[in-house]
Structures are given as C-alpha cells and as structure tokens.
Design an enzyme around this catalytic site. Structure first.
Site, PDB file in Angstrom:
ATOM      1  N   GLN A  62      -7.232 -40.430 -36.235  1.00 52.54           N
ATOM      2  CA  GLN A  62      -7.887 -41.518 -36.960  1.00 52.54           C
ATOM      3  C   GLN A  62      -7.879 -42.781 -36.108  1.00 52.54           C
ATOM      4  O   GLN A  62      -8.442 -43.798 -36.488  1.00 52.54           O
ATOM      5  CB  GLN A  62      -7.141 -41.791 -38.268  1.00 52.54           C
ATOM      6  CG  GLN A  62      -7.100 -40.593 -39.201  1.00 52.54           C
ATOM      7  CD  GLN A  62      -6.072 -40.778 -40.295  1.00 52.54           C
ATOM      8  OE1 GLN A  62      -6.338 -41.386 -41.328  1.00 52.54           O
ATOM      9  NE2 GLN A  62      -4.864 -40.272 -40.079  1.00 52.54           N
ATOM     10  N   ASP A 116      -8.169 -46.259 -30.610  1.00 50.07           N
ATOM     11  CA  ASP A 116      -7.694 -46.986 -29.428  1.00 50.07           C
ATOM     12  C   ASP A 116      -7.857 -46.245 -28.100  1.00 50.07           C
ATOM     13  O   ASP A 116      -7.676 -46.835 -27.036  1.00 50.07           O
ATOM     14  CB  ASP A 116      -6.223 -47.416 -29.625  1.00 50.07           C
ATOM     15  CG  ASP A 116      -5.285 -46.245 -29.929  1.00 50.07           C
ATOM     16  OD1 ASP A 116      -5.540 -45.114 -29.474  1.00 50.07           O
ATOM     17  OD2 ASP A 116      -4.271 -46.483 -30.629  1.00 50.07           O
ATOM     18  N   HIS A 144     -12.549 -41.534 -36.777  1.00 51.04           N
ATOM     19  CA  HIS A 144     -12.949 -42.900 -37.157  1.00 51.04           C
ATOM     20  C   HIS A 144     -13.620 -43.659 -36.012  1.00 51.04           C
ATOM     21  O   HIS A 144     -13.667 -44.889 -36.027  1.00 51.04           O
ATOM     22  CB  HIS A 144     -11.734 -43.675 -37.705  1.00 51.04           C
ATOM     23  CG  HIS A 144     -11.237 -43.122 -39.008  1.00 51.04           C
ATOM     24  ND1 HIS A 144     -10.021 -43.436 -39.562  1.00 51.04           N
ATOM     25  CD2 HIS A 144     -11.818 -42.257 -39.882  1.00 51.04           C
ATOM     26  CE1 HIS A 144      -9.869 -42.781 -40.705  1.00 51.04           C
ATOM     27  NE2 HIS A 144     -10.935 -42.053 -40.918  1.00 51.04           N
ATOM     28  N   SER A 170      -0.216 -42.648 -42.863  1.00 48.78           N
ATOM     29  CA  SER A 170       0.225 -42.816 -44.240  1.00 48.78           C
ATOM     30  C   SER A 170      -0.464 -41.804 -45.156  1.00 48.78           C
ATOM     31  O   SER A 170      -0.117 -41.695 -46.328  1.00 48.78           O
ATOM     32  CB  SER A 170      -0.072 -44.238 -44.714  1.00 48.78           C
ATOM     33  OG  SER A 170      -1.470 -44.470 -44.661  1.00 48.78           O
TER      34      SER A 170
END
Ligand code: OAD
Length: 239
Positions: free
Chosen positions: A102, A105, A120, A189
């Site tokens: 996800q 970077d 993402h 999470s």
C-alpha cells in the site's frame, strides 16, 4: 515476544516456496517516514478529506501539492531499512513471490524487490488530469500546482479515497494470495479496503499468515502467527 512463536514463524517462512506479502506504512517507519494512523501519523494531524480525495484536490490543488512535495522530499532522503531488505532476500529463494504494498514510497524497489504490486500507486509518478499522460518525475517541482505540456493540471500518481485502484492490481494481488502457501502481513493497520480484505481471504482459505506489527489489528486473532514488534527487527529474523 515468545521465542517459540518467532521460531515457528521462522520455520514456516523458510519452508514456504510460494510467498505473498502485504505491506503498509509501518514497514517504512524505521526509514523515518511517518505512518498514517499511528502516533504522529499523517491522519492524526491532517484531514484526509482535504489531502487525499479528488474533491480536496479540485478545491485546492496547490495546498495538496505542497503536502505531497513535502512528503516527496522526506521520502527522497529515506533509505530502505532491514525490513525492506529482508523481503528482497526472501524473493531470491522463493519459487513464487509477490509483494503487494500500500506504500507509495518506492522503498521496496530500492531494496531490490522485483515482483511488486503497488495497490495505491506511486508518489514519484505524475499524471495529467486532462490528457491522462503519465511520467516519473523525481525532481522537485518548481511551480505548484505543476502543469502538463498540454496545459492540464498534473496530479500525484497515487490512489485517493473513493478512487479505483490501478487496473488489474487487486485481481493480481488476489490471485497471488490464493496461490500462496504463506502470506506475510507487515506494518499495516488493516483498515483500508480492498487491501485489508486480502488478510481474511488468506486466513479463511487455508493460507498460513504471519502478521508483524507493533500493535494488534482486527485480524491478529485470525492469523497463524501474530508477531508484535518492529518490522525492521523481526523480518530479518525470518529469512
Ligand atoms: P497505517 O498508518 O494505517 O498503519 C500503520 C501500521 O503500522 C499500524 O498498525 C502500526 O501499528 C504499524 N507500525 C508502526 N510502526 C511499525 C513498525 N516499526 N513495525 C511494524 N509495524 C509498525 O498505514 P497503512 O495500513 O499503510 O492510503 O494505511 C493504509 C492506507 O491508508 C495507506 O496506503 C494510505 C492511508 O490513507 C491512501 O492514501 C490511499
């Protein structure tokens, strides 16, 4: 953490030939990049509605770009950590390996991971809202908001809330999880779907699941091994 639990997880990781991985912001925490929902995370101090939705962007593209430029500068200065490196090493010895992330970077690529699905998007990509043209743009953007050669507004090549994932990404991720013997979930999470849905898909489909997180998640009780701690410390011990 119980040494016996870590040992069993290590055995499972070393035995598995087909491995899928799902990562989130926690994996890059030890590279100095803030997470979203932990203490000090982006969504603790900012409204995601303003910064990570198409509506927020249309309202104030300059404000959104200023935030992304700040993040891009922070990420440009960051290096992969031993957690990222452990995944690259695992890929070497696995017969099938898919890293589903996800994160936007690019640190998994920098660490040497090859088969990466970016659910993402990618913070280094810019996309024109008028002509749809896309390119990698690593240099600092001088004028905010940046414009395309066609005159259209450029946006970050990331997925915002309410938007579809990149074409085919979740389908490929789902197929990789279904085929895997082991799913390693690290630093997420597990609040954002469809990514989080990959965890119960594995756990309820007979795929072993190792979760690595500093805290418990909604799925901790369902996984085979819930390892509490920092991914940069635990992941190298699984290789
Ligand atoms: P979150 O910030 O929601 O969760 C980070 C998770 O990492 C938390 O469960 C922490 O407990 C855990 N964590 C923090 N430091 C850690 C460490 N050193 N080692 C292991 N675990 C650690 O981030 P994500 O789950 O990635 O999407 O968030 C998912 C999506 O929500 C992001 O991709 C982003 C965000 O909004 C978009 O912007 C579309």
């Amino acid at each position: 953490m119980e040494p016996a639990l870590l040992n069993s997880a290590r055995q499972s990781a070393r035995k598995a030939r087909r491995i899928a991985v799902l990562t989130g912001a926690g994996v890059s925490a030890e590279s100095g990049i803030p997470t979203f929902r932990s203490n000090g995370g982006f969504w603790r101090n900012n409204r995601f509605e303003d910064l990570a939705t198409p509506q927020g962007f249309v309202r104030d593209p300059k404000f959104v770009w200023q935030w992304y430029e700040e993040r891009r500068r922070g990420i440009a200065a960051a290096r992969p950590n031993p957690g990222h490196e452990a995944f690259a090493a695992m890929e070497h010895r696995a017969s099938e390996f898919t890293l589903i992330t996800q994160n936007v970077d690019g640190l998994h690529d920098l660490a040497g991971s090859k088969n990466v699905i970016k659910l993402h998007g990618d913070i280094w990509v810019v996309r024109c809202m008028a002509c749809g043209g896309e390119r990698v743009e690593r240099s600092e953007l001088n004028e905010l908001p940046p414009r395309c050669a066609c005159g259209g507004l450029l946006r970050p090549g990331v997925v915002w809330f309410g938007e579809a994932l990149p074409e085919g990404a979740i389908e490929r991720a789902t197929a990789a999880v279904r085929r895997a013997e082991l799913l390693i979930v690290a630093g997420t999470s597990a609040q954002v779907y469809p990514a989080a849905g990959l965890i119960p898909l594995a756990a309820r489909g007979g795929v072993q699941v190792i979760e690595i997180n500093t805290e418990a998640t909604d799925f901790s009780d369902e996984v085979s091994f819930a390892l509490r701690g920092k991914s940069a410390e635990i992941l190298p011990q699984l290789v």
